[in-house]
Design a protein around this motif. Sequence first.
Motif, PDB file in Angstrom:
ATOM      1  N   GLU A  46       0.806  -1.218   0.000  1.00 25.93           N
ATOM      2  CA  GLU A  46       0.000   0.000   0.000  1.00 25.93           C
ATOM      3  C   GLU A  46       0.840   1.269   0.000  1.00 25.93           C
ATOM      4  O   GLU A  46       0.310   2.379   0.100  1.00 25.93           O
ATOM      5  CB  GLU A  46      -0.929  -0.026   1.220  1.00 25.93           C
ATOM      6  CG  GLU A  46      -1.958  -1.142   1.135  1.00 25.93           C
ATOM      7  CD  GLU A  46      -2.318  -1.719   2.497  1.00 25.93           C
ATOM      8  OE1 GLU A  46      -2.029  -1.063   3.513  1.00 25.93           O
ATOM      9  OE2 GLU A  46      -2.885  -2.824   2.529  1.00 25.93           O
ATOM     10  N   LYS A  47       2.158   1.121  -0.133  1.00 26.48           N
ATOM     11  CA  LYS A  47       3.092   2.240  -0.222  1.00 26.48           C
ATOM     12  C   LYS A  47       3.080   3.103   1.039  1.00 26.48           C
ATOM     13  O   LYS A  47       3.297   4.313   0.975  1.00 26.48           O
ATOM     14  CB  LYS A  47       2.798   3.103  -1.462  1.00 26.48           C
ATOM     15  CG  LYS A  47       4.034   3.691  -2.110  1.00 26.48           C
ATOM     16  CD  LYS A  47       3.755   4.292  -3.471  1.00 26.48           C
ATOM     17  CE  LYS A  47       2.730   5.396  -3.415  1.00 26.48           C
ATOM     18  NZ  LYS A  47       2.598   6.126  -4.702  1.00 26.48           N
ATOM     19  N   LEU A  48       2.819   2.457   2.175  1.00 26.08           N
ATOM     20  CA  LEU A  48       2.869   3.159   3.448  1.00 26.08           C
ATOM     21  C   LEU A  48       4.281   3.152   4.019  1.00 26.08           C
ATOM     22  O   LEU A  48       4.572   3.881   4.969  1.00 26.08           O
ATOM     23  CB  LEU A  48       1.898   2.516   4.439  1.00 26.08           C
ATOM     24  CG  LEU A  48       0.414   2.609   4.062  1.00 26.08           C
ATOM     25  CD1 LEU A  48      -0.436   1.849   5.070  1.00 26.08           C
ATOM     26  CD2 LEU A  48      -0.041   4.055   3.971  1.00 26.08           C
ATOM     27  N   ILE A  49       5.140   2.298   3.466  1.00 19.66           N
ATOM     28  CA  ILE A  49       6.565   2.308   3.794  1.00 19.66           C
ATOM     29  C   ILE A  49       7.349   2.234   2.494  1.00 19.66           C
ATOM     30  O   ILE A  49       6.847   1.732   1.478  1.00 19.66           O
ATOM     31  CB  ILE A  49       6.972   1.129   4.702  1.00 19.66           C
ATOM     32  CG1 ILE A  49       6.644  -0.218   4.035  1.00 19.66           C
ATOM     33  CG2 ILE A  49       6.321   1.238   6.072  1.00 19.66           C
ATOM     34  CD1 ILE A  49       7.161  -1.426   4.803  1.00 19.66           C
ATOM     35  N   PHE A  50       8.564   2.773   2.495  1.00 17.19           N
ATOM     36  CA  PHE A  50       9.452   2.656   1.349  1.00 17.19           C
ATOM     37  C   PHE A  50      10.192   1.325   1.443  1.00 17.19           C
ATOM     38  O   PHE A  50      10.697   0.956   2.505  1.00 17.19           O
ATOM     39  CB  PHE A  50      10.455   3.806   1.315  1.00 17.19           C
ATOM     40  CG  PHE A  50       9.835   5.144   1.052  1.00 17.19           C
ATOM     41  CD1 PHE A  50       9.363   5.468  -0.208  1.00 17.19           C
ATOM     42  CD2 PHE A  50       9.714   6.075   2.076  1.00 17.19           C
ATOM     43  CE1 PHE A  50       8.784   6.705  -0.450  1.00 17.19           C
ATOM     44  CE2 PHE A  50       9.139   7.309   1.848  1.00 17.19           C
ATOM     45  CZ  PHE A  50       8.668   7.627   0.576  1.00 17.19           C
ATOM     46  N   ILE A  51      10.250   0.600   0.335  1.00 15.59           N
ATOM     47  CA  ILE A  51      10.999  -0.656   0.327  1.00 15.59           C
ATOM     48  C   ILE A  51      12.437  -0.377  -0.085  1.00 15.59           C
ATOM     49  O   ILE A  51      12.728   0.598  -0.790  1.00 15.59           O
ATOM     50  CB  ILE A  51      10.346  -1.693  -0.604  1.00 15.59           C
ATOM     51  CG1 ILE A  51      10.300  -1.198  -2.061  1.00 15.59           C
ATOM     52  CG2 ILE A  51       8.952  -2.032  -0.121  1.00 15.59           C
ATOM     53  CD1 ILE A  51       9.799  -2.249  -3.043  1.00 15.59           C
ATOM     54  N   ASP A  52      13.340  -1.228   0.375  1.00 14.60           N
ATOM     55  CA  ASP A  52      14.756  -1.056   0.052  1.00 14.60           C
ATOM     56  C   ASP A  52      15.086  -1.579  -1.340  1.00 14.60           C
ATOM     57  O   ASP A  52      15.942  -1.024  -2.030  1.00 14.60           O
ATOM     58  CB  ASP A  52      15.621  -1.769   1.099  1.00 14.60           C
ATOM     59  CG  ASP A  52      15.432  -1.190   2.495  1.00 14.60           C
ATOM     60  OD1 ASP A  52      15.209   0.035   2.596  1.00 14.60           O
ATOM     61  OD2 ASP A  52      15.486  -1.957   3.471  1.00 14.60           O
ATOM     62  N   SER A  53      14.419  -2.652  -1.737  1.00 16.57           N
ATOM     63  CA  SER A  53      14.653  -3.226  -3.061  1.00 16.57           C
ATOM     64  C   SER A  53      13.513  -4.170  -3.405  1.00 16.57           C
ATOM     65  O   SER A  53      12.673  -4.490  -2.566  1.00 16.57           O
ATOM     66  CB  SER A  53      15.990  -3.976  -3.107  1.00 16.57           C
ATOM     67  OG  SER A  53      16.006  -5.036  -2.168  1.00 16.57           O
ATOM     68  N   GLY A  54      13.501  -4.626  -4.663  1.00 17.17           N
ATOM     69  CA  GLY A  54      12.467  -5.540  -5.109  1.00 17.17           C
ATOM     70  C   GLY A  54      11.407  -4.843  -5.949  1.00 17.17           C
ATOM     71  O   GLY A  54      11.497  -3.632  -6.213  1.00 17.17           O
ATOM     72  N   GLU A  55      10.414  -5.611  -6.376  1.00 14.41           N
ATOM     73  CA  GLU A  55       9.371  -5.084  -7.251  1.00 14.41           C
ATOM     74  C   GLU A  55       7.989  -5.454  -6.721  1.00 14.41           C
ATOM     75  O   GLU A  55       7.777  -6.578  -6.260  1.00 14.41           O
ATOM     76  CB  GLU A  55       9.521  -5.651  -8.674  1.00 14.41           C
ATOM     77  CG  GLU A  55      10.836  -5.286  -9.345  1.00 14.41           C
ATOM     78  CD  GLU A  55      10.969  -5.925 -10.714  1.00 14.41           C
ATOM     79  OE1 GLU A  55      10.040  -6.655 -11.118  1.00 14.41           O
ATOM     80  OE2 GLU A  55      11.998  -5.693 -11.373  1.00 14.41           O
TER      81      GLU A  55
END
Length: 283
Positions: A46-55
């Motif tokens: 839900e894009k409530l956190i930024f991910i470090d990597s991946g898709e």
Amino acid sequence: MLKMKNVKKNYGNFQLDCTLEVPDGCITGLIGENGAGKSTTFKAIEKLIFIDSGEIEVFGKRHTEMTLEDKEKMGIVLSGSMFSEILSGKEIIRIMDSMYRNFRKDRFVNLCGKLSIPLDQKIKGFSSGMKAKLKVAAALSHEAKFLILDEPTAGLDVVARDELLNLLREYMEEDAGRSILISSHIAGDLEGLCDDLYMIHNGKIILHEETDILLSNYGLLKADEEQFRKLDKSYLLRVKKEHYGYSCMTDQIRFYRENYPDMVIEKSGIDDVIMMTIKGEEI
């Protein structure tokens, strides 16, 4: 509907490393003990956190490129989140109507009636179960194509959980193109609802299986020391030492029933699979 590939998020003492997929027309369950990474996975989608990597892809698009129209096609229930407690059900209707172009007031009111949610009462006077049901009613009321439900049955009694799960089944039957990703710590809820299950532990997916296969092919062998020594271990997935000998999990229960008729062999439920996968040891 959803694809997550090698999605990583590092919190120092906890790291998410998740790959999973929710096909169109399917209900997919995410199971695991508290703190395993279920809510972190949902927040990443839900894009409530930024991910470090991946898709992460939703509706065939990167989740960072979703339009407002795309987001309106998602019905979201987050664990621990809620409308402001100073609002009443009627005030929520006005908010939802301003947020979603496809909001159906009649459906929301009908669902609140089915779930015994009073529209005139402020949320601060709701029980935890009523609050949980309100979130689901809102998610089901704006023609969403994809539901993301994090512990939606938390705080509900047996009757209320059954009502809610029936609503989710009806939601899927209304349109073949809909999908659901749902997490729950109540394994029995997901056994009768989901097409497939992912198990997450310490931030990693450690098992993915179709629910029908899990319930029909998986089993537990209860073997004493001598039985375990003579046992063909080719199809054992996990083994746990017990006071009577060994508890063994297999995904080939028929093989052991046919070849070891004197051994205690039981079909396993999701709780058994969770326990053995986490506490058991590999052969």
